[in-house]
Scaffold this active site. Structure first.
Site, PDB file in Angstrom:
ATOM      1  N   SER A 124      10.779 -55.002  10.939  1.00 52.45           N
ATOM      2  CA  SER A 124      12.007 -53.943  11.282  1.00 52.45           C
ATOM      3  C   SER A 124      11.564 -52.718  11.437  1.00 52.45           C
ATOM      4  O   SER A 124      10.861 -52.330  12.012  1.00 52.45           O
ATOM      5  CB  SER A 124      13.346 -54.263  10.313  1.00 52.45           C
ATOM      6  OG  SER A 124      14.399 -53.826  10.704  1.00 52.45           O
ATOM      7  N   LYS A 176      36.056 -42.304  12.241  1.00 53.00           N
ATOM      8  CA  LYS A 176      35.351 -41.722  11.133  1.00 53.00           C
ATOM      9  C   LYS A 176      35.132 -42.969   9.903  1.00 53.00           C
ATOM     10  O   LYS A 176      33.943 -42.854   9.258  1.00 53.00           O
ATOM     11  CB  LYS A 176      36.322 -40.724  10.289  1.00 53.00           C
ATOM     12  CG  LYS A 176      35.642 -39.994   9.012  1.00 53.00           C
ATOM     13  CD  LYS A 176      34.366 -39.425   9.320  1.00 53.00           C
ATOM     14  CE  LYS A 176      33.846 -38.935   8.246  1.00 53.00           C
ATOM     15  NZ  LYS A 176      32.707 -38.119   8.423  1.00 53.00           N
TER      16      LYS A 176
END
Length: 346
Positions: free
Chosen positions: A174, A226
């Site tokens: 990763s 948000k």
């Protein structure tokens, strides 16, 4: 009850002392306002390697063989000096290649980038185009912004036209592989784990538990996205879709970065989140060579100066004393409890 009372009294006295010392240290620290700096450790690995060989020779060879070997070595050094003179060099050290080695042991936050940036800055201040930087990398990945910064720090070496090699002995997955793919050359041990070019995120949600116990959670935002998913409130399908889309966008960014660094990769085939061992990773071009970092460095000891660089961040006095006080507290508490138990006959 008597034991608990004695123990509580002991803790109260010790806590009072710790707090008093902490207050004094904080006042001193604030009054001085000095910034913490670190120190750079430089070790020539060739010397350690030569010392090990010499110690083994002393144990394994007889006097005659040792004398002959020393004579041969002296002759080799003499020939090296002649070669350097023929190349019109006043200083042989300026010709010999240098390998600058440093380690990156990554956690989920890529915290080691703090020291790595200092190590890279130090190396770039002296490295020449004929030198090489070797990073012994170990990381299973972590947060995107942390490993993005770490990869960008390694790009500084490439931009300075200094050859960069990344050695992976255990794992570079990763975010760890995001860093590794910046290198000109990736070397992995046979059973090192590489790949995992994917993005993952999970968030627990306890809304039903709170709702069952008649506990309300209010969440107020300005901006449609948000907050997409929340741990406490009720999640919506729209929020889930936006969260998934953010993951896909991050994955696409990851894929583009790896593909740019290693264009020979079939990025769609390997960017599935899967991992491969080093011996398998060569076939799909995730790595360039199967070898341990030790073997790689040893192969350069004769031709190059192999120099290990490590930057150590100094801890504030309050931190160092805090650790010491905690250790002392632990020892005293254990000793006191053991004494009480023995005196009571338990």
């Amino acid at each position: 009850m008597e034991i608990l009372t004695d123990y509580a009294g002991f803790l109260l006295k010790l806590a009072s002392i710790v707090i008093a010392i902490g207050v004094v240290l904080a006042m001193i620290s604030n009054s001085k306002g000095k910034s913490r700096s670190g120190s750079l450790s430089v070790t020539k690995l060739n010397d350690s390697y030569d010392q090990m060989k010499s110690e083994l020779d002393q144990q394994l060879l007889d006097k005659k063989a040792l004398k002959e070997k020393a004579k041969t070595r002296k002759k080799q050094k003499k020939e090296e000096k002649k070669t350097h003179k023929k190349m019109h060099s006043l200083d042989a050290e300026n010709i010999k290649k240098r390998l600058y080695v440093f380690d990156f042991d990554g956690d989920i936050k890529a915290s080691a980038v703090t020291t790595m940036r200092e190590e890279i800055t130090a190396i770039l201040s002296v490295a020449r185009p004929e030198d090489e930087v070797v990073v012994r990398l170990e990381s299973g990945g972590g947060v995107v912004h942390g490993y993005g910064l770490a990869a960008s720090q390694l790009q500084r070496i490439r931009e300075a036209n200094i050859p960069l090699t990344v050695c992976v002995d255990k794992v570079a997955a990763s975010g760890g592989y995001m860093m590794a793919c910046v290198a000109d050359k990736i070397i992995a041990a046979p059973f090192a784990i590489l790949g995992s070019i994917g993005v993952v995120a999970q968030i627990p949600n306890v809304h039903r538990l709170l709702d069952k116990n008649m506990i309300d959670v209010e969440l107020h935002t300005a901006g449609r996205y948000k907050r997409t998913l929340t741990m406490l409130g009720k999640n919506t399908d729209e929020g889930r879709e936006k969260f998934k889309q953010d993951l896909e966008d991050t994955h696409d960014l990851f894929k583009r970065f790896v593909s740019t660094q290693r264009p020979a990769l079939d990025i769609d085939a390997i960017a599935t989140g899967d991992t491969w061992y080093g011996s398998e990773a060569v076939d799909n071009r995730l790595v360039d060579q199967v070898m341990t970092s030790d073997a790689y460095l040893v192969s350069h000891y004769e031709q190059a100066d192999v120099i290990h660089i490590a930057y150590k961040q100094r801890k504030a006095m309050s931190e160092r004393l805090g650790l010491s006080l905690f250790s002392a507290f632990e020892q005293k508490a254990v000793a006191w409890i053991s004494k009480v138990i023995q005196s009571r006959g338990y």
